[in-house]
Design a protein around this motif. Structure first.
Motif, PDB file in Angstrom:
ATOM      1  N   UNK A 119       0.520 -20.423 -16.751  1.00  0.00           N
ATOM      2  CA  UNK A 119       0.174 -20.808 -18.122  1.00  0.00           C
ATOM      3  C   UNK A 119      -0.855 -19.887 -18.773  1.00  0.00           C
ATOM      4  N   UNK A 120      -1.548 -19.032 -17.952  1.00  0.00           N
ATOM      5  CA  UNK A 120      -2.652 -18.242 -18.507  1.00  0.00           C
ATOM      6  C   UNK A 120      -2.498 -16.766 -18.178  1.00  0.00           C
ATOM      7  N   UNK A 121      -1.325 -16.229 -18.463  1.00  0.00           N
ATOM      8  CA  UNK A 121      -1.038 -14.842 -18.118  1.00  0.00           C
ATOM      9  C   UNK A 121      -2.013 -13.854 -18.722  1.00  0.00           C
ATOM     10  N   UNK A 122      -2.420 -14.080 -19.949  1.00  0.00           N
ATOM     11  CA  UNK A 122      -3.326 -13.145 -20.626  1.00  0.00           C
ATOM     12  C   UNK A 122      -4.720 -13.230 -20.009  1.00  0.00           C
ATOM     13  N   UNK A 123      -5.218 -14.442 -19.877  1.00  0.00           N
ATOM     14  CA  UNK A 123      -6.554 -14.674 -19.314  1.00  0.00           C
ATOM     15  C   UNK A 123      -6.641 -14.140 -17.890  1.00  0.00           C
ATOM     16  N   UNK A 124      -5.590 -14.357 -17.105  1.00  0.00           N
ATOM     17  CA  UNK A 124      -5.622 -13.961 -15.703  1.00  0.00           C
ATOM     18  C   UNK A 124      -5.617 -12.437 -15.545  1.00  0.00           C
ATOM     19  N   UNK A 156      -2.115  -1.459 -23.469  1.00  0.00           N
ATOM     20  CA  UNK A 156      -3.393  -1.223 -22.782  1.00  0.00           C
ATOM     21  C   UNK A 156      -4.310  -2.439 -22.895  1.00  0.00           C
ATOM     22  N   UNK A 157      -5.138  -2.602 -21.882  1.00  0.00           N
ATOM     23  CA  UNK A 157      -6.251  -3.562 -21.972  1.00  0.00           C
ATOM     24  C   UNK A 157      -7.492  -2.733 -22.296  1.00  0.00           C
ATOM     25  N   UNK A 158      -8.159  -3.052 -23.371  1.00  0.00           N
ATOM     26  CA  UNK A 158      -9.321  -2.267 -23.797  1.00  0.00           C
ATOM     27  C   UNK A 158     -10.611  -2.936 -23.323  1.00  0.00           C
ATOM     28  N   UNK A 159     -11.652  -2.121 -23.192  1.00  0.00           N
ATOM     29  CA  UNK A 159     -12.875  -2.597 -22.531  1.00  0.00           C
ATOM     30  C   UNK A 159     -13.473  -3.847 -23.167  1.00  0.00           C
ATOM     31  N   UNK A 160     -13.420  -3.929 -24.482  1.00  0.00           N
ATOM     32  CA  UNK A 160     -14.060  -5.114 -25.071  1.00  0.00           C
ATOM     33  C   UNK A 160     -13.062  -6.188 -25.510  1.00  0.00           C
ATOM     34  N   UNK A 161     -11.866  -6.152 -24.962  1.00  0.00           N
ATOM     35  CA  UNK A 161     -10.905  -7.221 -25.265  1.00  0.00           C
ATOM     36  C   UNK A 161     -11.415  -8.589 -24.819  1.00  0.00           C
ATOM     37  N   UNK A 162     -11.138  -9.591 -25.614  1.00  0.00           N
ATOM     38  CA  UNK A 162     -11.195 -10.958 -25.102  1.00  0.00           C
ATOM     39  C   UNK A 162      -9.756 -11.476 -25.072  1.00  0.00           C
ATOM     40  N   UNK A 163      -9.578 -12.706 -24.627  1.00  0.00           N
ATOM     41  CA  UNK A 163      -8.223 -13.227 -24.439  1.00  0.00           C
ATOM     42  C   UNK A 163      -7.432 -13.197 -25.749  1.00  0.00           C
ATOM     43  N   UNK A 164      -8.103 -13.557 -26.818  1.00  0.00           N
ATOM     44  CA  UNK A 164      -7.402 -13.652 -28.098  1.00  0.00           C
ATOM     45  C   UNK A 164      -6.948 -12.276 -28.606  1.00  0.00           C
ATOM     46  N   UNK A 165      -7.840 -11.318 -28.503  1.00  0.00           N
ATOM     47  CA  UNK A 165      -7.520  -9.964 -28.989  1.00  0.00           C
ATOM     48  C   UNK A 165      -6.403  -9.350 -28.139  1.00  0.00           C
ATOM     49  N   UNK A 166      -6.515  -9.503 -26.828  1.00  0.00           N
ATOM     50  CA  UNK A 166      -5.474  -8.955 -25.956  1.00  0.00           C
ATOM     51  C   UNK A 166      -4.143  -9.662 -26.195  1.00  0.00           C
ATOM     52  N   UNK A 167      -4.187 -10.987 -26.341  1.00  0.00           N
ATOM     53  CA  UNK A 167      -2.936 -11.715 -26.562  1.00  0.00           C
ATOM     54  C   UNK A 167      -2.276 -11.254 -27.865  1.00  0.00           C
ATOM     55  N   UNK A 168      -3.072 -11.033 -28.880  1.00  0.00           N
ATOM     56  CA  UNK A 168      -2.505 -10.591 -30.160  1.00  0.00           C
ATOM     57  C   UNK A 168      -1.822  -9.226 -30.006  1.00  0.00           C
ATOM     58  N   UNK A 169      -2.455  -8.308 -29.239  1.00  0.00           N
ATOM     59  CA  UNK A 169      -1.841  -6.989 -29.005  1.00  0.00           C
ATOM     60  C   UNK A 169      -0.535  -7.158 -28.227  1.00  0.00           C
ATOM     61  N   UNK A 170      -0.552  -8.040 -27.250  1.00  0.00           N
ATOM     62  CA  UNK A 170       0.671  -8.288 -26.474  1.00  0.00           C
ATOM     63  C   UNK A 170       1.758  -8.875 -27.364  1.00  0.00           C
ATOM     64  N   UNK A 171       1.372  -9.805 -28.228  1.00  0.00           N
ATOM     65  CA  UNK A 171       2.382 -10.486 -29.047  1.00  0.00           C
ATOM     66  C   UNK A 171       3.087  -9.553 -30.028  1.00  0.00           C
TER      67      UNK A 171
END
Ligand code: GAR
Length: 200
Positions: A119-124, A156-171
């Motif tokens: 359920x938490x692919x981005x967070x994990x 890419x996962x960037x150094x200052x990503x949080x879950x929301x920012x990374x999820x948005x890039x993934x989406x």
């Protein structure tokens, strides 16, 4: 064209991308119904605005998981799907459901499987310190996010990503990948050979 029934629990940005694509007859698939477990899913508004049928099958209305799951399968089956698309559907479907639509269910997951299922692919992925993540579109089998992979895209996962920012890039990548993969599956079919799945 192929009939898609889309299962959604949330906002439905992936559903919106499919609805935008299906207007083109060359796409080869159209969303005939949206089924959700959540009466408040934003996806219901998207379906209504697109003139697409929808059904809510809420767990609270059923005695147990099996009854909810059977009702969900019925709600999907009524629309005669060629493909069942899990687009941000946050509940696990039973083996009975998976067998009923065997080889015709695809899921999109916000990580590069087999890393970070659940359920938490981005967070994990973030918690693991991964430097690359992405999204996976796969055939659903009886396990959790374990079915044969159809397509993946990396971000890419960037150094200052949080879950929301990374999820948005993934989406952003995910919407394009899902539309492309579902279209190819609709036009050419899904072929599964052991763990390996191909399109057409
Ligand atoms: C998508 O990123 C999808 O991969 C994820 O939920 C999001 C739904 O967004 N699904 C899962 O995490 C399934 N375990 P959307 O409602 O805007 O399409």
């Amino acid at each position: 064209s192929a009939r898609l029934v889309v299962l959604v629990s949330g906002a439905g940005s992936n559903l919106a991308a499919l609805l935008a694509a299906h207007d083109d007859p060359a796409y080869g698939a159209r969303v005939v119904a949206v089924v959700t477990d959540r009466p408040d899913a934003g996806a219901l508004d998207l379906a209504r605005d697109a003139g697409v049928a929808s059904a809510v099958v809420a767990p609270a209305d059923f005695e147990d998981r099996a009854a909810w799951d059977a009702a969900t399968a019925e709600a999907v089956d009524v629309f005669g799907p060629d493909l069942v698309v899990l687009a941000g559907f946050m509940r696990i479907l039973s083996p009975a459901f998976v067998r009923r639509f065997a080889g015709r269910i695809v899921n999109t997951h916000p990580a590069l499987l087999p890393s970070f299922p659940g359920a938490h692919g981005v967070r994990d992925a973030l918690a693991h310190g991964a430097k690359v993540s992405g999204c996976t579109v796969h055939v659903v089998d009886e396990g959790v996010d374990s079915g044969p992979i159809l397509a993946q895209a990396a971000v890419p996962v960037l150094d200052d990503d949080d879950e929301e920012v990374l999820h948005e890039r993934i989406k952003v990548a995910e919407r394009a990948l899902l539309v492309e993969t579902v279209g190819r599956a609709a036009r050419h079919g899904i072929h599964v050979d052991g763990r390996r799945a191909t399109l057409g």
